[in-house]
Design a protein around this motif. Structure first.
Motif, PDB file in Angstrom:
ATOM      1  N   ILE A  95      20.788   2.434  10.750  1.00  0.00           N
ATOM      2  CA  ILE A  95      20.999   2.880   9.533  1.00  0.00           C
ATOM      3  C   ILE A  95      21.268   1.400   8.717  1.00  0.00           C
ATOM      4  CG2 ILE A  95      20.906   3.977   7.021  1.00  0.00           C
ATOM      5  CD1 ILE A  95      23.248   6.233   8.882  1.00  0.00           C
ATOM      6  N   MET A  96      19.735   1.203   8.208  1.00  0.00           N
ATOM      7  CA  MET A  96      19.608   0.045   7.408  1.00  0.00           C
ATOM      8  C   MET A  96      20.289   0.097   6.594  1.00  0.00           C
ATOM      9  SD  MET A  96      15.086  -0.891   6.019  1.00  0.00           S
ATOM     10  CE  MET A  96      14.437  -0.754   7.085  1.00  0.00           C
ATOM     11  N   PHE A  97      20.144  -1.260   5.957  1.00  0.00           N
ATOM     12  CA  PHE A  97      20.790  -1.523   4.588  1.00  0.00           C
ATOM     13  C   PHE A  97      20.270  -0.515   3.691  1.00  0.00           C
ATOM     14  CE2 PHE A  97      21.815  -4.028   0.476  1.00  0.00           C
ATOM     15  CZ  PHE A  97      23.239  -3.867   0.920  1.00  0.00           C
ATOM     16  N   ASN A  98      21.458  -0.427   2.325  1.00  0.00           N
ATOM     17  CA  ASN A  98      21.246   0.827   1.610  1.00  0.00           C
ATOM     18  C   ASN A  98      20.047   2.243   1.956  1.00  0.00           C
ATOM     19  OD1 ASN A  98      20.933   1.815  -1.395  1.00  0.00           O
ATOM     20  ND2 ASN A  98      19.589   0.446  -1.349  1.00  0.00           N
ATOM     21  N   GLY A  99      19.579   2.049   3.743  1.00  0.00           N
ATOM     22  CA  GLY A  99      19.044   3.228   3.779  1.00  0.00           C
ATOM     23  C   GLY A  99      19.043   4.213   4.018  1.00  0.00           C
ATOM     24  N   SER A 154      11.150   4.397  -2.240  1.00  0.00           N
ATOM     25  CA  SER A 154      11.797   3.264  -2.605  1.00  0.00           C
ATOM     26  C   SER A 154      11.311   2.243  -2.244  1.00  0.00           C
ATOM     27  CB  SER A 154      12.578   3.523  -1.238  1.00  0.00           C
ATOM     28  OG  SER A 154      13.581   5.366  -1.811  1.00  0.00           O
ATOM     29  N   GLU A 155      11.750   1.268  -2.388  1.00  0.00           N
ATOM     30  CA  GLU A 155      11.004  -0.525  -1.427  1.00  0.00           C
ATOM     31  C   GLU A 155      12.052  -0.977  -0.367  1.00  0.00           C
ATOM     32  OE1 GLU A 155      10.908  -4.872  -3.647  1.00  0.00           O
ATOM     33  OE2 GLU A 155       9.765  -3.579  -4.493  1.00  0.00           O
ATOM     34  N   ILE A 156      11.419  -0.931   0.833  1.00  0.00           N
ATOM     35  CA  ILE A 156      11.899  -1.701   1.361  1.00  0.00           C
ATOM     36  C   ILE A 156      11.910  -3.250   1.778  1.00  0.00           C
ATOM     37  CG2 ILE A 156      12.340  -2.354   4.376  1.00  0.00           C
ATOM     38  CD1 ILE A 156      12.048   0.702   4.273  1.00  0.00           C
ATOM     39  N   ASP A 157      12.471  -4.794   1.547  1.00  0.00           N
ATOM     40  CA  ASP A 157      12.427  -6.168   2.167  1.00  0.00           C
ATOM     41  C   ASP A 157      12.721  -5.925   3.270  1.00  0.00           C
ATOM     42  OD1 ASP A 157      12.246  -8.319   2.201  1.00  0.00           O
ATOM     43  OD2 ASP A 157      12.960  -8.892  -0.295  1.00  0.00           O
ATOM     44  N   MET A 158      12.159  -5.958   4.102  1.00  0.00           N
ATOM     45  CA  MET A 158      12.434  -7.209   5.450  1.00  0.00           C
ATOM     46  C   MET A 158      12.670  -7.887   5.352  1.00  0.00           C
ATOM     47  SD  MET A 158      11.319  -4.713   7.511  1.00  0.00           S
ATOM     48  CE  MET A 158      11.855  -5.039   8.977  1.00  0.00           C
ATOM     49  N   LYS A 171      14.802   1.722  -5.149  1.00  0.00           N
ATOM     50  CA  LYS A 171      15.506   3.060  -3.850  1.00  0.00           C
ATOM     51  C   LYS A 171      15.000   4.963  -5.211  1.00  0.00           C
ATOM     52  CE  LYS A 171      18.929   4.115  -1.269  1.00  0.00           C
ATOM     53  NZ  LYS A 171      20.312   4.324  -1.221  1.00  0.00           N
ATOM     54  N   ASN A 172      14.614   5.887  -4.293  1.00  0.00           N
ATOM     55  CA  ASN A 172      14.174   7.239  -4.659  1.00  0.00           C
ATOM     56  C   ASN A 172      14.367   6.821  -6.728  1.00  0.00           C
ATOM     57  OD1 ASN A 172      15.553   7.874  -2.298  1.00  0.00           O
ATOM     58  ND2 ASN A 172      17.823   8.049  -3.205  1.00  0.00           N
ATOM     59  N   ILE A 173      12.519   6.014  -6.358  1.00  0.00           N
ATOM     60  CA  ILE A 173      11.963   5.780  -7.411  1.00  0.00           C
ATOM     61  C   ILE A 173      11.302   7.671  -7.812  1.00  0.00           C
ATOM     62  CG2 ILE A 173      10.399   4.898  -9.212  1.00  0.00           C
ATOM     63  CD1 ILE A 173      13.166   3.348  -8.450  1.00  0.00           C
ATOM     64  N   HIS A 174      11.799   8.203  -8.518  1.00  0.00           N
ATOM     65  CA  HIS A 174      10.689   9.728  -8.600  1.00  0.00           C
ATOM     66  C   HIS A 174       9.510   9.662  -9.098  1.00  0.00           C
ATOM     67  CE1 HIS A 174      10.638  13.600 -10.867  1.00  0.00           C
ATOM     68  NE2 HIS A 174      10.940  13.793  -9.460  1.00  0.00           N
ATOM     69  N   LEU A 175       8.973  10.168  -8.688  1.00  0.00           N
ATOM     70  CA  LEU A 175       7.483  10.350  -9.056  1.00  0.00           C
ATOM     71  C   LEU A 175       6.784  11.485 -10.100  1.00  0.00           C
ATOM     72  CD1 LEU A 175       5.526   8.711  -5.683  1.00  0.00           C
ATOM     73  CD2 LEU A 175       5.399   7.502  -8.008  1.00  0.00           C
ATOM     74  N   PHE A 176       7.217  12.860  -8.894  1.00  0.00           N
ATOM     75  CA  PHE A 176       7.648  13.950  -9.931  1.00  0.00           C
ATOM     76  C   PHE A 176       8.100  15.314  -8.997  1.00  0.00           C
ATOM     77  CE2 PHE A 176       3.249  13.713  -6.970  1.00  0.00           C
ATOM     78  CZ  PHE A 176       3.413  15.457  -6.429  1.00  0.00           C
ATOM     79  N   GLY A 177       7.368  16.495  -9.706  1.00  0.00           N
ATOM     80  CA  GLY A 177       8.328  17.913  -8.430  1.00  0.00           C
ATOM     81  C   GLY A 177       9.590  17.410  -8.412  1.00  0.00           C
ATOM     82  N   THR A 178      10.123  18.720  -8.509  1.00  0.00           N
ATOM     83  CA  THR A 178      11.607  19.140  -7.302  1.00  0.00           C
ATOM     84  C   THR A 178      11.338  19.568  -6.554  1.00  0.00           C
ATOM     85  OG1 THR A 178      11.296  20.981  -9.545  1.00  0.00           O
ATOM     86  CG2 THR A 178      12.710  18.972 -10.153  1.00  0.00           C
ATOM     87  N   SER A 179      10.232  20.552  -6.120  1.00  0.00           N
ATOM     88  CA  SER A 179       9.454  20.555  -4.955  1.00  0.00           C
ATOM     89  C   SER A 179       8.417  19.973  -4.644  1.00  0.00           C
ATOM     90  CB  SER A 179       9.561  22.380  -5.185  1.00  0.00           C
ATOM     91  OG  SER A 179       8.816  22.838  -5.814  1.00  0.00           O
ATOM     92  N   THR A 180       8.244  20.189  -3.016  1.00  0.00           N
ATOM     93  CA  THR A 180       7.048  19.015  -2.907  1.00  0.00           C
ATOM     94  C   THR A 180       6.479  20.257  -2.311  1.00  0.00           C
ATOM     95  OG1 THR A 180       7.316  18.827  -1.019  1.00  0.00           O
ATOM     96  CG2 THR A 180       8.175  17.663  -2.968  1.00  0.00           C
ATOM     97  N   THR A 181       4.857  19.518  -1.642  1.00  0.00           N
ATOM     98  CA  THR A 181       3.849  20.704  -1.094  1.00  0.00           C
ATOM     99  C   THR A 181       4.398  19.754   0.423  1.00  0.00           C
ATOM    100  OG1 THR A 181       2.307  18.732  -1.108  1.00  0.00           O
ATOM    101  CG2 THR A 181       2.225  20.379  -2.429  1.00  0.00           C
ATOM    102  N   GLU A 182       4.883  19.019   0.930  1.00  0.00           N
ATOM    103  CA  GLU A 182       5.200  18.456   1.529  1.00  0.00           C
ATOM    104  C   GLU A 182       4.634  17.440   2.549  1.00  0.00           C
ATOM    105  OE1 GLU A 182       6.887  21.148   4.715  1.00  0.00           O
ATOM    106  OE2 GLU A 182       9.306  22.042   3.763  1.00  0.00           O
ATOM    107  N   LYS A 183       3.017  17.566   1.828  1.00  0.00           N
ATOM    108  CA  LYS A 183       1.801  16.599   2.372  1.00  0.00           C
ATOM    109  C   LYS A 183       2.178  15.632   1.349  1.00  0.00           C
ATOM    110  CE  LYS A 183      -0.079  21.173   3.160  1.00  0.00           C
ATOM    111  NZ  LYS A 183       1.223  22.565   2.709  1.00  0.00           N
TER     112      LYS A 183
END
Length: 767
Positions: A95-99, A154-158, A171-183
């Motif tokens: 599991i990646m750091f903070n992943g 989330s942003e990943i720094d290699m 991390k987990n920056i919310h864009l929209f919604g509480t449920s999704t269309t899964e797409k």
């Protein structure tokens, strides 16, 4: 260009020293970012091999995803990290750091998507230093009180954790919604640098499209409102390989079940309606063919195919073909780097260790070759989902051979979006970097001074997003020469005879130029014409010559003639030259062209044109106030019109004609029509105002070409004035006294074109 592949090798270097050549056949070169797949229950495939081989290196607790997942590698095909939307693992399967504790869900159809951070490409590591990971919760709202569910990123720094990478504080920056269309879909921007992230809003007609650039993740989406209302539901959304089409499926329990295809503009991010097939099938999997002309969907036990290159929705629905309808449990579909479409088959369908494959997805019909149990997974289990991959991430160019000529080569870059400048060079392989020739064109042509040498073609490009140097090792083939031939009908002409055109393409397809470039039959004698093949064509050819002889001729011509219909007309004098006329007789009732063909082969045929002109009759004249109109039956454009002795004109109308007797003459430009008629125009002033202001101070009736007697009376019949034609008129006085404003009467005796007439009326004096 398939015939060229045997000669094409690609070399990528970042400097000229040392000269280590790594050769790849151009026909199989591809970017490697999507070459490693991890999915299902610790299952994986390695597309660095062809055919792909199962990956068995995931530990037993390495990853579980009942549906959505995503994987990313570097451009060499080496694993970087992977995710099921809940966690993200590094290349060591840790599991990646903070992943941990991401906002996605492994049971979301497309639980995650990986997007490079533009402007962070690391050419040393062959990867980007930063990535964004978009995660989607499943369509059933889990806990509305948790604000960071729905669609997040989330942003990943290699560069973190010693190069294994880590999730940053973004991390987990919310864009929209509480449920999704899964797409969710990722699409390269048309500028070759940026990316679009496409999401669908739950219980809405709207798509949200986010722009990712070197400035980061733009949180303000481009909103497209379509005609499709969607609830929260599973199923795949896909973008075509040409980035112009977007598919969307809705299951049968939705308000608007069916398959939808939209237009996508990867320059603006806008989405518009295109096609739909409103069926209540159990839609889930979806994918476009590599050429973006064919679309596939899975509906439980069936695979359907559509032609998306058609123009109308009716044609789209009519193109639907059932590819397979026997095995249940068909779920996600994914286009792979090898150009084939792989289909997930649930463990429940009895074949947990195999995947179905569409081997020729560009082909319409069952010839697309679906094989149900083609891809073995090495004993690992496939679930409903496959990696949500973008097969092409970075602007990556190969040097391609556009055209291979007998003495030259034309090259280009495979992908050339957003390139600001080119710097091409040709050098001997034994002296790389010492250019024999160079170019800044996009598609240069290089000639080879020695066919027994190996050459290096170098291209350095500078774009808004990257700069790279590419090399191609090439050895030209020693050309063979042919002698071009031409279909020349004759090598002898009469002077000034129309010659054959010297074709600039031989019967073998050799292009070239002639000198002189055209046969000149005006010059008597013998001339040699030489054909020189063009450079830069596939077949080499020798120069060839042809000798043309021009013999003297008697040349003559006839003057065209005009004859009035039924007039006398005969063939013109041929000055003793014997020949035949066609037609054999001259018509004086119908125009025609007559051809005289001399018996002498070096005397060309000559034409004589006869114009037969109709004569017209039945001239009628009409007048309106001071306008005269001449009317002739069956009038044509040859007629001319004259008033009195004036100039002839094309128009049959004469305006502002003075009152009186006039003559209208009609003729034509050839004198075949001569018509004449007299016409009388009559008018008189209805009032006058003798106030010495220079306007209407006198009253008179002037008639041209007519003898007149004009008498003026008051209302009681008293004669006030008699006016001659040569007088200026009446000034409104009687015996020196000004008469009052009122009506006055007049009697006019006049000659109307030879007929004596009298006219009585009245007029008004105004003071």
């Amino acid at each position: 260009m398939g015939s060229f592949y045997k000669k094409i090798f690609f070399v990528k270097i970042t400097s000229y020293f040392p000269y280590l050549f790594i050769f790849y056949c151009v026909s199989v070169i591809a970017q490697g970012e999507a070459n490693i797949w991890y999915f299902g229950t610790n299952a994986g495939l390695n597309f660095n091999n062809n055919p792909p081989t199962p990956l068995l290196d995931l530990p037993t607790v390495g990853m579980f995803s009942s549906e959505g997942c995503s994987t990313i590698s570097n451009s060499d095909g080496d694993l970087l990290f992977y995710s099921n939307g809940e966690k993200v693992w590094n290349k060591n399967f840790q599991i990646m750091f903070n992943g941990d504790h991401l906002s996605g869900h492994n049971s979301s159809t497309q639980s995650s998507a990986i997007i490079p951070y533009p402007g962070t490409y690391n050419s040393t590591e062959n990867r980007f230093d930063k990535y964004f990971l978009v995660t989607l919760d499943q369509y059933i709202e889990q806990n509305p009180s948790i604000p960071n569910k729905g669609v997040c990123f989330s942003e990943i720094d290699m560069t973190m954790d010693g190069g294994l990478g880590g999730v940053t504080t973004n991390k987990n920056i919310h864009l929209f919604g509480t449920s999704t269309t899964e797409k969710v879909c990722v699409v390269p921007h048309s500028n070759g640098c940026d990316f679009w992230v496409i999401c669908k809003v739950v219980d809405s007609y709207d798509f949200y499209v986010y722009h990712i650039s070197s400035s980061g993740f733009n949180l303000t989406p481009v909103v497209s409102t379509t005609s499709v209302f969607t609830e929260a539901s599973p199923g795949q959304m896909k973008v075509s390989s040409n980035h112009k089409l977007l598919s969307y499926v809705l299951p049968p329990y939705s308000a608007n079940p069916g398959l939808y295809v939209f237009n996508f503009d990867n320059a603006t991010g806008l989405i518009t309606d295109k096609f739909s097939d409103l069926t209540s099938e159990n839609h889930y999997g979806a994918e476009f063919s590599p050429d973006s002309k064919v679309f596939y969907k899975c509906s439980g036990s069936r695979i359907y195919q559509y032609d998306v290159s058609v123009n109308s929705n009716n044609d789209f629905v009519a193109s639907k073909v059932t590819i397979m309808s026997s095995v249940a449990g068909l779920q996600s579909m994914q286009l792979a780097p090898d150009g084939k479409i792989y289909i997930a088959r649930l463990i429940l369908n009895g074949f947990p260790n195999y995947m179905g494959v569409i081997n020729n997805p560009n082909v319409l019909g069952t010839a697309c070759n679906y094989v149900p149990l083609q891809q073995y997974l090495g004993g690992r289990f496939c679930m409903a989902g496959l990696p949500n991959q973008l097969n092409s991430l970075i602007p990556y160019n190969n040097i391609l051979i556009e055209n291979e000529y007998c003495n030259a080569l034309q090259v280009s870059l495979e992908n050339n979006n957003n390139i600001n400048s080119y710097s091409w060079g040709l050098s001997y392989a034994s002296a790389p970097g010492t250019f024999i020739s160079s170019s800044t064109e996009a598609n240069p042509i290089f000639s080879f001074p020695d066919y027994n040498q190996n050459y290096i073609i170098t291209c350095s490009v500078l774009s808004n997003c990257y700069n790279k140097t590419y090399e191609l090792l090439y050895r030209p083939t020693v050309p063979t020469y042919i002698t071009p031939t031409f279909n020349i009908s004759t090598t002898e002409y009469c002077q000034n005879q129309t010659p054959d055109v010297l074709s600039t393409v031989s019967t073998e397809g050799i292009l070239g130029t002639w000198f002189p470039n055209n046969i000149d039959t005006s010059i008597l004698g013998t001339t040699t014409y030489t054909f020189t093949p063009n450079l830069n064509q596939v077949q080499c050819a020798y120069a060839v010559s042809v000798t043309i002889t021009v013999n003297p001729v008697v040349s003559f011509s006839f003057s065209d003639e005009v004859v009035c219909k039924n007039g006398l007309i005969v063939f013109p004098n041929t000055n003793g030259i014997i020949g035949t006329w066609s037609p054999t007789s001259v018509s004086n009732t119908q125009s025609g062209i007559y051809t005289f063909t001399p018996n002498n082969s070096c005397s060309p045929s000559a034409t004589w044109q006869v114009l037969v002109v109709e004569s017209f009759s039945n001239l009628t004249i009409s007048t309106y106030n001071t306008t005269i109109i001449a009317n002739v039956d069956n009038v044509n454009s040859l007629l001319l019109y004259q008033l009195n002795n004036g100039n002839f004109q094309d128009s049959n109308t004469f305006e502002n004609v003075n009152p009186g007797c006039h003559t209208v003459n009609v003729t034509d430009i050839y004198g075949c029509t001569n018509l004449s008629s007299s016409v009388f125009v009559f008018d008189y002033p209805k009032f006058f105002s003798p106030n010495n202001d220079g306007y209407n101070d006198f009253w008179n009736v002037f008639l041209e070409n007519s003898d007149t007697t004009l008498s003026i009376f008051d209302r009681y019949g008293k004669l006030l004035k008699q006016i001659r034609q040569d007088e200026v008129g009446w000034d409104g006085t009687y015996n020196g006294y000004k008469l009052p404003s009122t009506d006055y009467w007049f009697v006019l005796d006049y000659d109307e074109c030879g007929i004596k007439r009298t006219f009585k009326s009245h007029f008004t004096l105004i003071r």
